[in-house]
Design a protein around this motif. Structure first.
Motif, PDB file in Angstrom:
ATOM      1  N   LEU A   1      11.642   4.064   3.153  1.00 43.98           N
ATOM      2  CA  LEU A   1      12.148   3.188   2.095  1.00 43.98           C
ATOM      3  C   LEU A   1      11.026   2.747   1.164  1.00 43.98           C
ATOM      4  O   LEU A   1      11.164   2.798  -0.064  1.00 43.98           O
ATOM      5  CB  LEU A   1      12.838   1.972   2.727  1.00 43.98           C
ATOM      6  CG  LEU A   1      14.111   2.283   3.536  1.00 43.98           C
ATOM      7  CD1 LEU A   1      14.488   1.103   4.429  1.00 43.98           C
ATOM      8  CD2 LEU A   1      15.267   2.649   2.614  1.00 43.98           C
ATOM      9  N   LEU A   2       9.915   2.327   1.749  1.00 40.66           N
ATOM     10  CA  LEU A   2       8.845   1.774   0.923  1.00 40.66           C
ATOM     11  C   LEU A   2       8.157   2.834   0.076  1.00 40.66           C
ATOM     12  O   LEU A   2       7.910   2.636  -1.112  1.00 40.66           O
ATOM     13  CB  LEU A   2       7.844   1.022   1.804  1.00 40.66           C
ATOM     14  CG  LEU A   2       8.454  -0.327   2.182  1.00 40.66           C
ATOM     15  CD1 LEU A   2       7.879  -0.874   3.450  1.00 40.66           C
ATOM     16  CD2 LEU A   2       8.268  -1.300   1.016  1.00 40.66           C
ATOM     17  N   PHE A   3       7.871   3.957   0.687  1.00 40.10           N
ATOM     18  CA  PHE A   3       7.219   5.026  -0.067  1.00 40.10           C
ATOM     19  C   PHE A   3       8.134   5.501  -1.201  1.00 40.10           C
ATOM     20  O   PHE A   3       7.700   5.668  -2.339  1.00 40.10           O
ATOM     21  CB  PHE A   3       6.888   6.191   0.865  1.00 40.10           C
ATOM     22  CG  PHE A   3       6.202   7.333   0.169  1.00 40.10           C
ATOM     23  CD1 PHE A   3       4.820   7.389   0.090  1.00 40.10           C
ATOM     24  CD2 PHE A   3       6.939   8.354  -0.430  1.00 40.10           C
ATOM     25  CE1 PHE A   3       4.177   8.441  -0.562  1.00 40.10           C
ATOM     26  CE2 PHE A   3       6.310   9.404  -1.090  1.00 40.10           C
ATOM     27  CZ  PHE A   3       4.923   9.450  -1.145  1.00 40.10           C
TER      28      PHE A   3
ATOM     29  N   GLY B   1      20.438   1.534   0.140  1.00 40.24           N
ATOM     30  CA  GLY B   1      19.474   0.493   0.481  1.00 40.24           C
ATOM     31  C   GLY B   1      18.160   0.699  -0.260  1.00 40.24           C
ATOM     32  O   GLY B   1      17.553  -0.254  -0.772  1.00 40.24           O
ATOM     33  N   LEU B   2      17.730   1.954  -0.337  1.00 34.97           N
ATOM     34  CA  LEU B   2      16.515   2.279  -1.093  1.00 34.97           C
ATOM     35  C   LEU B   2      16.653   1.826  -2.548  1.00 34.97           C
ATOM     36  O   LEU B   2      15.727   1.239  -3.128  1.00 34.97           O
ATOM     37  CB  LEU B   2      16.272   3.794  -0.998  1.00 34.97           C
ATOM     38  CG  LEU B   2      15.232   4.413  -1.920  1.00 34.97           C
ATOM     39  CD1 LEU B   2      13.872   3.767  -1.727  1.00 34.97           C
ATOM     40  CD2 LEU B   2      15.124   5.921  -1.675  1.00 34.97           C
TER      41      LEU B   2
ATOM     42  N   GLY C   1       0.827  -1.213   0.000  1.00 38.52           N
ATOM     43  CA  GLY C   1       0.000   0.000   0.000  1.00 38.52           C
ATOM     44  C   GLY C   1       0.859   1.260   0.000  1.00 38.52           C
ATOM     45  O   GLY C   1       0.605   2.210  -0.756  1.00 38.52           O
ATOM     46  N   LEU C   2       1.911   1.256   0.818  1.00 38.32           N
ATOM     47  CA  LEU C   2       2.795   2.410   0.924  1.00 38.32           C
ATOM     48  C   LEU C   2       3.568   2.619  -0.377  1.00 38.32           C
ATOM     49  O   LEU C   2       3.718   3.748  -0.864  1.00 38.32           O
ATOM     50  CB  LEU C   2       3.761   2.160   2.088  1.00 38.32           C
ATOM     51  CG  LEU C   2       4.384   3.348   2.771  1.00 38.32           C
ATOM     52  CD1 LEU C   2       3.346   4.402   3.114  1.00 38.32           C
ATOM     53  CD2 LEU C   2       5.076   2.880   4.059  1.00 38.32           C
ATOM     54  N   PHE C   3       4.036   1.505  -0.928  1.00 38.42           N
ATOM     55  CA  PHE C   3       4.740   1.550  -2.209  1.00 38.42           C
ATOM     56  C   PHE C   3       3.833   2.162  -3.279  1.00 38.42           C
ATOM     57  O   PHE C   3       4.250   3.038  -4.050  1.00 38.42           O
ATOM     58  CB  PHE C   3       5.176   0.131  -2.596  1.00 38.42           C
ATOM     59  CG  PHE C   3       5.695   0.002  -4.000  1.00 38.42           C
ATOM     60  CD1 PHE C   3       6.964   0.470  -4.342  1.00 38.42           C
ATOM     61  CD2 PHE C   3       4.919  -0.586  -4.996  1.00 38.42           C
ATOM     62  CE1 PHE C   3       7.444   0.347  -5.640  1.00 38.42           C
ATOM     63  CE2 PHE C   3       5.392  -0.707  -6.301  1.00 38.42           C
ATOM     64  CZ  PHE C   3       6.653  -0.241  -6.624  1.00 38.42           C
ATOM     65  N   GLU C   4       2.585   1.736  -3.300  1.00 41.98           N
ATOM     66  CA  GLU C   4       1.654   2.240  -4.320  1.00 41.98           C
ATOM     67  C   GLU C   4       1.329   3.724  -4.119  1.00 41.98           C
ATOM     68  O   GLU C   4       1.140   4.458  -5.083  1.00 41.98           O
ATOM     69  CB  GLU C   4       0.381   1.388  -4.341  1.00 41.98           C
ATOM     70  CG  GLU C   4       0.649   0.047  -5.034  1.00 41.98           C
ATOM     71  CD  GLU C   4      -0.513  -0.944  -4.924  1.00 41.98           C
ATOM     72  OE1 GLU C   4      -1.427  -0.702  -4.105  1.00 41.98           O
ATOM     73  OE2 GLU C   4      -0.488  -1.962  -5.655  1.00 41.98           O
TER      74      GLU C   4
ATOM     75  N   VAL D   1       9.535  -7.147   3.485  1.00 46.54           N
ATOM     76  CA  VAL D   1      10.073  -5.818   3.808  1.00 46.54           C
ATOM     77  C   VAL D   1       9.119  -5.035   4.710  1.00 46.54           C
ATOM     78  O   VAL D   1       9.558  -4.218   5.518  1.00 46.54           O
ATOM     79  CB  VAL D   1      10.455  -5.008   2.540  1.00 46.54           C
ATOM     80  CG1 VAL D   1      11.596  -5.691   1.788  1.00 46.54           C
ATOM     81  CG2 VAL D   1       9.267  -4.795   1.636  1.00 46.54           C
ATOM     82  N   GLY D   2       7.836  -5.313   4.608  1.00 49.18           N
ATOM     83  CA  GLY D   2       6.877  -4.643   5.487  1.00 49.18           C
ATOM     84  C   GLY D   2       7.119  -4.935   6.962  1.00 49.18           C
ATOM     85  O   GLY D   2       6.714  -4.163   7.840  1.00 49.18           O
TER      86      GLY D   2
END
Lengths: 354, 354
Positions: free
Chosen positions: A221-223, A248-249, A133-136, A213-214
Motif C-alpha cells: 500500500l505504502l510503496f 484502499g490504496l 521512506g517507503l512512500f518516497e 499507517v506505518g
C-alpha cells in the motif's frame, strides 16, 4: 464483457487491443501468522504465497514448494486466471516489484525490481514500516519508471492484505471497515476485527499520517501510493488490478493528497476487479470508491466459472478467493484482446488436470 | 477470404498479422434533408448517423440517442461489422476525424481530430464548401500525421455520401453516374438523379476545379483527397475502406493530380470494400477504378451473412446497406488476422440480441 462500476467505459475501450506491462507487487506482512486470518495460501506456508504466485505467473511452475498454492478448502490461487490470460493473450512484459518478500522467487530473465524492503510486522503488534521512506521510494520509482508497453496493469499478491488495507483505511479516519472483502466466503470477521482493533489501539494518540499507517498497513500500500503519485504527471495509463485492497490504496492516495494540500490528476488511472468482488454481498467496493475526492473509472470483468464444472473452480462462484494476482485486470486485458469466457475457462481447467 | 478486384493480392498479404490504425472520417451534408435520398440512419435523425456510428464503434454504446441506428426497413448500420472485428481482433488504435458533424460524439479518451469544419449544405442548392481550404487542411494533416500502428485503414460515415460522390465525379467530367452504389437495394435513382442534375446546373459555366467540387461534393471527399496527397510521400500504407464513395475520392485525387500536372505515387494506397458492393448489379466499382490514371490495388472481403438467419442481417445479402463505417476494410483486417466468417457472424448476431 467489461462492466462499469463507476465512470464510463471509455477508459477501458481506449485500451482495447493494446499491449500492457503487467507489474506484480509482492509483499509479506507477518499479520498472516495470526491463525485463521487469511486463506490465501497453504497454512504454515502463507508467507510464501507471493513467491509462488510470481513463479507461477512468470513460468507456469511453482519452484519454492512442490505444489501449486491452494487453500485448505482447495481453492486454487487466482494466479491461475492471470496466467491463463497471459498464455492466451500475452502481456507485453511482466515485471515484479519485490516490496518485502519472505523468500524471493526463483526466476531468471524476469525483471524483479528490488528495493531492499523487508516483510512488515504483524499489525496487531505494530507493523514497524518506515511509511514515509517507503512512500518516497514509490514516488521515485513512479517518476523514473518507463513502461515498455502502451499501459500498465498493477496487480498484487499480499496475503492478509485485506486486513491491513481495512485497518489502514480505519486509521485514516474513513468509516469503511465493513466494506472490505476477504478471501473467505464467510469472512473471518471476529479474528479480523480483533486484529484491526488491536492495531488501531496501538496508534491511539498518534497524529502523523505516515506514522499511523506505518503501524497498521503493509508495504504494498505504502510503496504503491507513492508509485501512483510519482506516475501521475505522465501519459501512461495505469489499471489497478484488484478489489478492496486497491480501493484502499486509492483511499491512502486520497488522504496523502489531502494531507499535502494537493490535487490528484486521476484521468489516467482506473481500477478493475473481478465479478466475485463486484457482486460480493459481504464487502462494498463501490462504497469505498465513493469516499474518494477524485473521480475514477472503475470496472469489473464479467467472468465467472459458469462454463466449468470443476469443483475447485466452482468455489470461486460460491464466494471463495475472489481476487488477487491482478486477476480482475488480467481478465479485462484478455477480454479487450478478444478472448472469450470459454477459452479462459478451458485454459484454467487445464492447469488443474493431474 | 480477400478477393482481388484490381492489381494483385500482395499488398493485402503484406499486411497479414499487422496492426492497423483505424481512422474514421465523419461528416454531415445537409443533402440528407432531401426526402428519400438515403437510408443510412433513422429518418429525421440521419444527421446524427456519423455521431452514433463513432460512439458505437469506440464504446459499443450509442449515446446521442436511445437505440442503435437502423434504417426504416430495419437494416442495422454496418458499424456492427466494424465493431465486431474490433472486439475479436482489435485495431491498434481508433481515431476520429471530425470533418463537420452536426453533433460531436460523446466520447472520452478517444482522439477526435478537430478541424473546425461545419456540415456542408445541400448540393442541390450549392454545398458552399471552401474546397481548396479543406483540401489544404487535409494535405497538412496527411503530412503531419504519424499513425501509431503499421498501417492505416480509412473508413467513413457520411450519409448521402454516394449522392455527393456521384455528383462530384460528374462535375469532374467523368462519365460515371450510373456506376455509383446506394444504401438502398432499389437505388432511389429518380431522386438522386434529380438532386445531382440540380447540383450540376448550379455550376454551369464554372471552370475552376475546386470551385466546382466545392458546390457539389462533401467535406469527407475534399479533406481526404488532401490527406491522401499529403501522405503520399510516406511509407505508411493506407487502405481506403469503402465502396463507390472511396472510388469517387480516388477520382477526385486523380483530377487534382492532373490539374496540378503531377503524378501520384499510389504504391502504398489500396481500396477494400464489401462483397455486397463488389457484386452489386446496380453499381460498378471496377468501372470507376478503371477511370484512374494511376494503378491501384483494390479488394473486397468475401464475407456475407450466409451463416446467419437473422432477418435484419439477411437484408444485407439482399442488397440493402452494403457498406459504410469502413466495414469492407475492417473485414479485411479481421480476415488478415485469422478471423473466421463464423466468428464474425456470431459476434454481429450478439449485438442484435434483445
Amino acid at each position: 464483457m467489461i462492466k462499469t462500476l463507476q465512470g464510463s467505459i471509455d477508459f477501458a475501450e481506449s485500451l482495447r487491443g493494446k499491449r500492457a506491462t503487467f507489474l506484480l507487487a509482492l509483499s509479506t506482512t507477518k499479520t498472516v501468522e495470526i491463525e485463521g486470518i487469511t486463506q490465501a495460501g497453504i497454512p504454515e506456508l502463507i508467507h510464501l504465497t507471493p513467491t509462488l504466485d510470481s513463479e507461477f505467473l512468470c513460468t507456469g511452475e511453482v519452484r519454492s514448494i512442490d505444489n501449486i498454492a491452494t487453500t485448505p478448502k482447495g481453492v486454487p490461487t487466482p494466479a491461475l486466471l492471470t496466467r491463463a490470460v497471459h498464455l492466451l493473450r500475452p502481456f507485453g512484459t511482466i515485471e515484479l516489484l519485490n516490496l518485502g518478500m519472505a523468500t524471493p522467487p526463483k526466476l531468471d530473465y524476469f525483471t524483479c525490481h528490488d528495493f531492499a524492503i523487508t516483510p512488515s510486522e504483524r499489525i496487531d503488534r505494530g507493523a514497524q514500516i518506515d511509511a514515509l521512506g517507503l512512500f518516497e521510494q514509490g514516488v521515485a520509482f513512479g517518476k523514473a519508471y518507463e513502461a515498455p508497453d502502451a499501459y500498465i496493469i498493477l496487480g498484487e499478491s499480499v496475503p492478509a492484505g485485506t486486513t491491513t488495507a481495512s485497518a489502514m483505511v480505519e486509521a485514516l479516519g474513513y468509516d469503511a471497515q465493513a466494506m472490505f472483502s476477504s478471501s473467505f466466503r464467510e469472512a473471518p470477521n471476529a479474528i479480523k476485527e480483533q486484529t484491526i482493533a488491536q492495531a488501531l489501539k496501538g496508534i491511539e494518540g498518534v497524529e502523523d499520517l505516515f506514522e499511523r499507517v506505518g503501524a497498521v498497513a503493509d508495504n504494498m500500500l505504502l510503496f504503491n501510493a507513492g508509485f501512483i503519485l510519482g506516475s501521475s504527471g505522465k501519459s501512461t495509463k495505469i489499471v489497478l488490478a484488484g478489489g478492496t485492497q486497491m480501493a484502499g490504496l486509492l483511499l491512502l492516495v486520497n488522504s496523502i493528497v489531502r494531507y499535502m494540500g494537493g490535487k490528484l490528476e486521476s484521468h489516467n488511472l482506473a481500477l478493475c476487479t473481478t465479478k466475485w468482488v463486484a457482486e460480493d454481498s459481504q464487502s462494498d467496493i463501490q462504497g469505498l470508491l465513493r469516499l474518494l475526492d477524485f473521480p475514477i473509472n472503475a470496472y469489473y470483468s464479467d467472468f465467472d466459472f459458469a462454463l466449468s464444472d470443476h469443483p475447485a473452480l466452482k468455489l470461486y462462484d460460491e464466494g471463495e478467493a475472489k481476487e488477487g494476482v491482478g486477476a480482475g485486470g488480467a481478465l479485462m486485458y484478455g477480454l479487450l484482446n478478444g478472448l472469450s469466457k470459454e477459452a479462459i475457462t478451458r485454459q484454467v481447467e487445464q492447469f488443474l488436470r493431474p
